[in-house]
Design an enzyme around this catalytic site. Structure first.
Site, mmCIF file in Angstrom:
data_model
loop_
_atom_site.group_PDB
_atom_site.id
_atom_site.type_symbol
_atom_site.label_atom_id
_atom_site.label_comp_id
_atom_site.label_asym_id
_atom_site.label_seq_id
_atom_site.Cartn_x
_atom_site.Cartn_y
_atom_site.Cartn_z
ATOM 1 N N HIS A 182 0.832 -1.168 0.199
ATOM 2 C CA HIS A 182 -0.008 -0.566 -0.026
ATOM 3 C C HIS A 182 0.821 1.438 0.038
ATOM 4 O O HIS A 182 0.113 2.829 -0.346
ATOM 5 C CB HIS A 182 -1.062 0.442 1.394
ATOM 6 C CG HIS A 182 -0.166 0.394 2.321
ATOM 7 N ND1 HIS A 182 -0.274 0.007 3.020
ATOM 8 C CD2 HIS A 182 -0.245 1.794 2.974
ATOM 9 C CE1 HIS A 182 0.969 0.971 4.257
ATOM 10 N NE2 HIS A 182 -0.068 1.544 3.848
ATOM 11 N N HIS A 244 7.330 -2.143 3.263
ATOM 12 C CA HIS A 244 6.933 -0.972 2.868
ATOM 13 C C HIS A 244 8.598 0.376 2.538
ATOM 14 O O HIS A 244 8.757 0.249 2.052
ATOM 15 C CB HIS A 244 6.911 0.356 3.488
ATOM 16 C CG HIS A 244 5.259 -1.001 4.114
ATOM 17 N ND1 HIS A 244 4.303 -1.181 2.915
ATOM 18 C CD2 HIS A 244 4.274 -1.928 5.399
ATOM 19 C CE1 HIS A 244 3.175 -1.699 3.938
ATOM 20 N NE2 HIS A 244 3.347 -1.540 4.947
ATOM 21 N N LYS A 340 6.991 2.308 16.779
ATOM 22 C CA LYS A 340 5.170 2.577 17.218
ATOM 23 C C LYS A 340 5.745 3.688 18.166
ATOM 24 O O LYS A 340 6.438 2.884 19.086
ATOM 25 C CB LYS A 340 4.509 0.831 17.582
ATOM 26 C CG LYS A 340 4.161 0.344 15.926
ATOM 27 C CD LYS A 340 3.072 -0.355 15.661
ATOM 28 C CE LYS A 340 2.628 -0.372 14.806
ATOM 29 N NZ LYS A 340 1.729 0.060 13.407
HETATM 30 C C1 BG6 Z 1 0.868 -1.251 7.859
HETATM 31 C C2 BG6 Z 1 1.206 -2.403 9.348
HETATM 32 O O1 BG6 Z 1 1.320 -2.438 6.702
HETATM 33 O O2 BG6 Z 1 1.740 -0.044 7.623
HETATM 34 C C3 BG6 Z 1 1.227 -0.941 10.041
HETATM 35 O O3 BG6 Z 1 1.036 -3.296 8.878
HETATM 36 C C4 BG6 Z 1 1.463 0.328 9.765
HETATM 37 O O4 BG6 Z 1 1.257 -1.173 11.319
HETATM 38 C C5 BG6 Z 1 0.991 0.978 8.539
HETATM 39 O O5 BG6 Z 1 0.717 1.027 10.721
HETATM 40 C C6 BG6 Z 1 1.353 2.072 7.884
HETATM 41 O O6 BG6 Z 1 0.777 2.725 6.540
HETATM 42 P P1 BG6 Z 1 0.840 3.790 6.753
HETATM 43 O O7 BG6 Z 1 0.192 4.302 5.448
HETATM 44 O O8 BG6 Z 1 0.103 4.307 7.553
HETATM 45 O O9 BG6 Z 1 2.063 5.309 6.617
#
Ligand code: BG6
Length: 490
Positions: A182, A244, A340
């Protein structure tokens, strides 16, 4: 608009569908990117009618667009556009692992293009895909495509990722699989390629001769919230790094692809993943937050969260030093950190340039001129800051750091963006550049595997850090060892 077809969402009652997929479809409908002959079929076990499903999606649409992204949306939901979309939606209550029940979808998509989106828990991935294949729903015919969109986790290590890939590839072709990360739905992440390869300006500088090191940070103030059980079995490294953060790493470090088509882009990323030197445990820090305060919120200790073992050694923070064995990057460390319960929510890249060969200037307080720094902000301030030096006006020759700033909002205005619009659109269009190939996924796991293995053996608890702080001291030491320090978390 995208080609005619049907989006079949498995897991239609879930969070991903309500929070991200349907709001993104609504945005696509608003901007005319969906074809007139577009259908959505929602599949889930829950007994409900199409009207009830549509009503539950509508009920949460404001919350996930207008409330959550207030900065983007200046208008109310257009009921006309929503109706346009809603009239194309059908709900089917059935088990996505029952061939007999899934058979009924054949009629829904007969002779049509279809994308199956797995918005379901990963433990059902393999079985549901086998069911789709068994019923013939994944069989393509000339002029008719059948695709699968699937989101992380792609396994939990190299071995399980390899098994999942092998499994998917035993029932369909690689070209039918759209592996979603994502982060690649974010405009700011997509822009990294444009930034690097549409600006000659950066081209000669993006190199070991001029860059001292690069930092990639994804910090969150959020604690594990309601996801304790999932998170405790996962940890920060698996949750954020091979997916990510490595996507960002690849976009920052890759060689120019020969085109923006899927294969050249994926090949260029693969080269980066393959060049990661095996990460040794000394170059991997793990931390876990204890009770603390973030703003006016008290965050309880990770170990006291629901679903988390009271003696858990799962990391909620990790920092890594990564070295790439390539001509471009030899000797330039990439420092990655994510966690976190931190002091701020910031996703950011810092490109720290080297000092000039000779330091002719100094600042007012006698410090040598600071080296240039390019800060690319993925969130919350979407944009980039170029820090450079200028002579401070006045009779004395002092320099001061100044900042040239790019902000999306100023340059482009606010854009509605759930972050899944482009991903869904590209998947419908058959443009796979933003999606991962099987070997990309496995190479990323291969790179973190030595750390995962070392941590699995070493049962000592991670370094504790207070919630609301900047993370464990070990992360600072990781850089201090090399005479460097992290950029501020602001
Ligand atoms: C997700 C993780 O894939 O990405 C989460 O499982 C994380 O733990 C999140 O908070 C972060 O995504 P974004 O778009 O909020 O930076």
């Amino acid at each position: 608009p995208a080609p005619d077809g049907t989006l079949v969402i498995l897991g239609a009652g879930g969070d991903l569908t309500h929070r991200l997929l349907v709001p993104a479809l609504y945005d696509l409908a608003c901007s005319g990117f969906l074809p007139d002959d577009f259908k959505v079929v929602g599949v889930s076990l829950e007994k409900q009618t199409t009207e009830e499903w549509v009503a539950s999606l509508r009920a949460r649409l404001d919350a996930f667009t207008r409330d959550k992204h207030a900065e983007f949306y200046t208008t109310k939901i257009s009921e006309e556009t929503w109706q346009w979309l809603a009239s194309r939606m059908t709900y089917r209550s059935m088990s996505f692992v029952s061939a007999e029940e899934m058979q009924t979808l054949t009629a829904d998509i007969a002779g049509r293009n279809a994308v199956f989106y797995l918005a379901i828990p990963p433990r059902f991935f393999e079985e549901s895909v086998v069911t789709l294949a068994k019923v013939g729903l994944l069989t393509e015919k000339p002029g008719i495509f059948r695709r699968l969109a699937i989101e992380k986790p792609f396994g939990t290590d190299l071995e399980t990722a390899g098994k999942l890939n092998a499994h998917l590839l035993s029932v369909m072709k690689e070209s039918q699989i759209y592996r979603v990360d994502h982060f690649l739905g974010k405009e700011t992440v997509q822009n990294l390629l444009a930034l690097r390869f549409s600006n000659l300006l950066f081209q000669p500088l993006w190199h070991r001769d001029y860059i001292d090191h690069i930092q990639i940070t994804a910090a969150e103030t959020l604690s594990v919230e309601g996801r304790g059980a999932f998170y405790d079995a996962t940890g920060a490294l698996r949750d954020m790094v091979p997916n990510h953060l490595f996507q960002i790493l690849a976009l920052v470090a890759m060689e120019p692809p020969t085109s923006l088509k899927a294969e050249p882009v994926r090949n260029a990323k693969q080269q980066v993943f393959d060049a990661i030197r095996p990460i040794t445990p000394e170059n991997a820090v793990r931390g876990q937050y204890i009770k603390g305060r973030s703003g006016d919120r008290i965050i309880q200790a990770y170990r006291e969260s629901m679903g988390v073992a009271p003696d858990s050694i799962t990391e909620t923070y990790t920092a890594l030093k990564i070295e790439l064995d390539t001509w471009r990057w030899a000797g330039v460390p990439f420092y990655l950190r994510t966690g976190k319960g931190l002091s701020n929510s910031v996703t950011q890249i810092i490109v720290q340039f080297k000092q000039t060969p000779l330091s002719l200037f100094h600042t007012e307080d006698g410090q040598p001129q600071p080296p240039n720094r390019f800060v690319y902000n993925i969130r919350p301030d979407k944009g980039a800051d170029l820090h450079f030096n200028a002579k401070k006006p006045g009779p004395e020759t002092n320099i001061s750091e100044v900042v040239a700033q790019f902000r999306y909002e100023k340059s482009f205005g606010s854009l509605p963006n759930i972050g899944y619009e482009t991903l869904l659109y590209d998947c419908l269009q058959g443009s796979a550049s933003l999606f991962q190939r099987a070997d990309n996924i496995e190479a990323a796991w291969r790179a973190v595997d030595p750390v995962l293995k070392a941590w699995a053996k070493d049962k000592k608890p991670p370094e504790f850090y207070t919630a609301g702080s900047n993370g464990p001291a070990g992360a600072d030491e990781l850089l201090a060892r090399d005479g460097r320090s992290w950029g501020p978390l602001n």
